[in-house]
Design a protein around this motif. Structure first.
Motif, PDB file in Angstrom:
ATOM      1  N   ARG A  58       0.838  -1.201   0.000  1.00  0.00           N
ATOM      2  CA  ARG A  58       0.000   0.000   0.000  1.00  0.00           C
ATOM      3  C   ARG A  58       0.873   1.251   0.000  1.00  0.00           C
ATOM      4  O   ARG A  58       2.090   1.171   0.180  1.00  0.00           O
ATOM      5  N   TYR A  59       0.250   2.386  -0.197  1.00  0.00           N
ATOM      6  CA  TYR A  59       0.934   3.668  -0.029  1.00  0.00           C
ATOM      7  C   TYR A  59       0.530   4.257   1.311  1.00  0.00           C
ATOM      8  O   TYR A  59      -0.572   4.008   1.781  1.00  0.00           O
ATOM      9  N   ALA A  60       1.420   5.040   1.885  1.00  0.00           N
ATOM     10  CA  ALA A  60       1.100   5.666   3.170  1.00  0.00           C
ATOM     11  C   ALA A  60       0.167   6.854   2.941  1.00  0.00           C
ATOM     12  O   ALA A  60       0.352   7.623   2.003  1.00  0.00           O
ATOM     13  N   LYS A  61      -0.864   6.965   3.801  1.00  0.00           N
ATOM     14  CA  LYS A  61      -1.779   8.113   3.693  1.00  0.00           C
ATOM     15  C   LYS A  61      -1.287   9.218   4.628  1.00  0.00           C
ATOM     16  O   LYS A  61      -0.652   8.955   5.647  1.00  0.00           O
ATOM     17  N   LEU A  62      -1.640  10.431   4.279  1.00  0.00           N
ATOM     18  CA  LEU A  62      -1.140  11.580   5.046  1.00  0.00           C
ATOM     19  C   LEU A  62      -1.413  11.481   6.558  1.00  0.00           C
ATOM     20  O   LEU A  62      -0.494  11.677   7.353  1.00  0.00           O
ATOM     21  N   PRO A  63      -2.654  11.144   6.970  1.00  0.00           N
ATOM     22  CA  PRO A  63      -2.881  11.050   8.428  1.00  0.00           C
ATOM     23  C   PRO A  63      -1.981  10.006   9.087  1.00  0.00           C
ATOM     24  O   PRO A  63      -1.534  10.189  10.224  1.00  0.00           O
ATOM     25  N   ASP A  64      -1.690   8.940   8.352  1.00  0.00           N
ATOM     26  CA  ASP A  64      -0.826   7.891   8.911  1.00  0.00           C
ATOM     27  C   ASP A  64       0.619   8.373   9.019  1.00  0.00           C
ATOM     28  O   ASP A  64       1.348   7.983   9.927  1.00  0.00           O
TER      29      ASP A  64
END
Ligand code: FAD
Ligand code: AMP
Lengths: 310, 280
Positions: free
Chosen positions: B215-221
């Motif tokens: 997956r790609y990292a999401k901003l909140p994560d």
């Protein structure tokens, strides 16, 4: 004292892996005496094949039902039981060799030198790094050299030898993975790593069915079939056919890259081919930078014509 | 050349991690997965060499988590999401800069991470494996997922070395992992196709490309990852003495292929192959 090298040879029960003869050549550049170790459940004919390789002094073997499809743990234990006599331990940089050889190195507390393509001296070796974009010359400081070898870098040793054959006792490790089964891709074509001609297809083929266009070509040429990672990921062909940094490394006399863009990871597996032919509809595709002959065309138009005219 | 036989350790492949085989201990602790990750040159950046042959020149080039480590991490996170694991711990061995990859690992979903601080990033697989083994002894994970290969050194060694040092079973080149309580079933991509192994836990698995798509990292994560913990420890503190086994003599460009030509038709191609270079 004479130094000895031990080759851990791969086989498929009746047939010794053809790369073993190249390992003999590599081993004889590193030690005075070359020995081969074979492990398995049916070794009769492979032991004989190994003993026939010129330059081999001794073939050691351990035959047992325990060693049918042996795990890395079993192979490692077996090697550790005999390794004290050797200054060099080597095997092919195949999925077979890569699986156990680092275990042997770790237990000997020495480094492994991976994917050696050239032996400069008994302790100095050349190996590609960064997907073959650089060649590193390294010197081993260890008393025992543990190496995996790319067979294509070494001539095959001829037949006509007469090694002594010694049976060694079975050693069973306390812990081992258990073999449950295998699904091997059926292949009546030449072995990818050893074929004189390889015809490889990429995402440009578009489907598993379309790979039959490559098969027709390969049939005419007596060639092995290869593929890019994108073609394997898309399920067009088996993983056994992937050529590249993380697939097989091939160096045939003639390599066809068809519908393959030429990513560095793919080039890493085929750029030592003698002659490279690329067929791609994109004139800017990087594959043309390393191809000897490039044909800018739609593969669906030219493949049938090519197969027809061969 | 001589070598002393007594230097070879008495070998028996047996579990050298205390307490692991105690099934009572195992029932209490839910599964922890350790994921060693490496900082490498981004897979799509072309490598540059130092002109004096001393090595590669990474100055200013984009670095990333080794792609195989991303796959290893993804698998660990999926096993936690599926309820098989309770904790995913990322670990890296290297200089301060490598913390960037640990932050990245935690943004992707690792719960915490361990930074084994060294004074160079140019470390041999055996030394890395020894440091990871020391971490493994401290952490007592049931599973260790590593990449099958780092794309800079192309070594393909660390996981196997770690398994041998720890005396636990290994499965390399994994394309599928199924957890069944106390054991796992792993499909491995081998030269001839795929083979399936069963391993008792604890075990070491090295992963291949087709295991999953990370997956790609999401901003909140990414923001949340800033609050997660990185514990730093040195090789000395781990009680590991590093030793040089390999000396680098030179690093050079491979021989260049001579420029080829474009042909206009199948006929011209066949003519070249048959009559000019006579490969057909
Ligand atoms: C860590 C890592 C390891 C990797 N290992 C490998 C590896 O071992 N081997 C490997 O191959 N890749 C590997 N890759 C992947 C690699 O980066 C590329 O993504 C892959 O090689 C692309 O495959 P392709 O050329 O088939 O597909 P694409 O790059 O999509 O290229 C398809 C080509 O087909 C052409 N085409 C399309 N239709 C037609 C048509 N009708 N006629 C003619 N041409 C057509 C297009 O112009 C294009 O050039 C790896 C990547 C990473 C990150
Ligand atoms: N410096 C490091 N820190 C943590 N893990 C590493 C390091 N180097 C290698 N590894 C692990 O070992 C795997 C195989 O690397 P290698 O043996 O170098 O090809 C990588 O994918 C990582 O999972």
């Amino acid at each position: 004292m004479k130094t000895k090298a031990l080759i851990i040879a791969e086989h498929a029960n009746q047939q010794l892996q053809s790369s073993t003869s190249s390992l003999v050549t590599a081993a004889s550049q590193m030690a005075d005496e070359v020995h081969i170790l074979l492990m398995g459940s049916q070794l009769q004919s492979v032991v004989e094949q190994a003993a026939e390789l010129q330059g081999v002094m001794e073939v050691k073997y351990c035959q047992s039902a325990e060693l049918d499809q042996p795990s890395a743990e079993k192979i490692t234990s077996q090697i550790m039981a005999v390794v004290a006599d050797y200054a060099v331990v080597l095997t092919a940089a195949s999925t077979f060799g890569k699986n156990f050889m680092p275990c042997v190195a770790a237990l000997l507390d020495v480094a492994q030198i991976s994917e050696v393509i050239q032996v400069e001296s008994r302790d100095t070796f050349v190996r590609p790094i960064y997907a073959g974009n650089a060649l590193a010359t390294v010197r081993s400081l260890d008393p025992i050299k543990v190496l995996t070898i790319r067979p294509a870098g070494f001539e095959a040793a001829p037949l006509g030898g007469g090694a002594t054959i010694t049976e060694i006792p079975l050693v069973v490790p306390e812990i081992s993975s258990k073999f449950l089964g295998a699904s091997l891709s059926k292949n009546e074509r030449p072995e990818l790593g050893a074929a004189r001609i390889v015809v490889s297809g990429g995402r440009g083929l578009g489907s598993a069915e379309n790979f039959s266009l490559l098969e027709k070509l390969a049939d005419k040429l007596g060639a092995a079939i290869g593929a890019s990672r994108a073609a394997v990921d898309a399920g067009y062909v088996s993983n056994a056919l992937q050529v590249g940094q993380t697939g097989k490394i091939v160096a045939p006399e003639l390599y066809f890259a068809i519908g393959i863009s030429g990513a560095i990871q793919h080039l890493a597996g085929m750029k030592d081919s003698k002659v490279i032919v690329a067929i791609n509809k994109d004139a800017e595709a990087p594959i043309f930078e390393i191809a000897d002959y490039g044909l800018v065309a739609d593969l669906f138009e030219v493949l049938p014509v090519l197969a027809e005219k061969l | 050349m001589m070598h002393e036989c007594q230097k070879i350790p008495g070998f028996s492949l047996k579990n050298r991690l205390n307490g692991y085989n105690d099934s009572e201990v195992r029932k209490q602790v839910k599964m922890k997965i350790l994921v060693p990750v490496k900082r490498t040159l981004d897979a799509y950046v072309k490598v540059r060499l130092q002109s004096d042959g001393s090595g590669v020149d990474l100055n200013g080039l984009k670095m990333a988590m080794n792609p195989f480590c991303e796959i290893a991490l993804e698998e660990a996170i999926r096993l936690r999401e599926a309820g098989h694991a309770t904790e995913v711990v990322a670990v890296t061995v290297g200089t301060e800069k490598t913390q960037e990859q640990l932050r990245g690992a935690m943004a992707l979903g690792a719960d915490r991470s361990i930074h084994v601080l060294t004074d160079t990033d140019d470390l041999e697989p055996l030394n890395i494996a020894k440091l990871l083994y020391a971490v493994m002894q401290n952490e007592q994970p049931q599973l260790v997922f590593l990449g099958k290969q780092s794309i800079d050194g192309d070594n393909n060694q660390t996981g196997q070395m770690l398994a041998a040092l720890a005396g636990v079973p290994q499965a390399t080149f994994a394309s599928k992992v199924v957890v069944n309580g106390d054991s796992i079933e792993v499909n491995r991509e081998v030269d001839g196709g795929v083979e399936t192994l069963s391993l008792s836990l604890p075990a070491v698995v090295t992963v291949d490309l087709r295991l999953n798509e990370p997956r790609y990292a999401k901003l909140p994560d990414i923001m949340k990852a800033k609050k997660k913990i990185i514990s730093q420890i040195s090789g000395d503190e781990l009680g590991v003495t590093l030793k040089q086994h390999i000396e680098s003599i030179k690093v050079v460009e491979p021989p260049a292929r001579k420029a080829g030509i474009k042909v206009a038709s199948v006929d011209e191609l066949l003519d070249k192959l048959r009559n000019e270079i006579k490969v057909l």
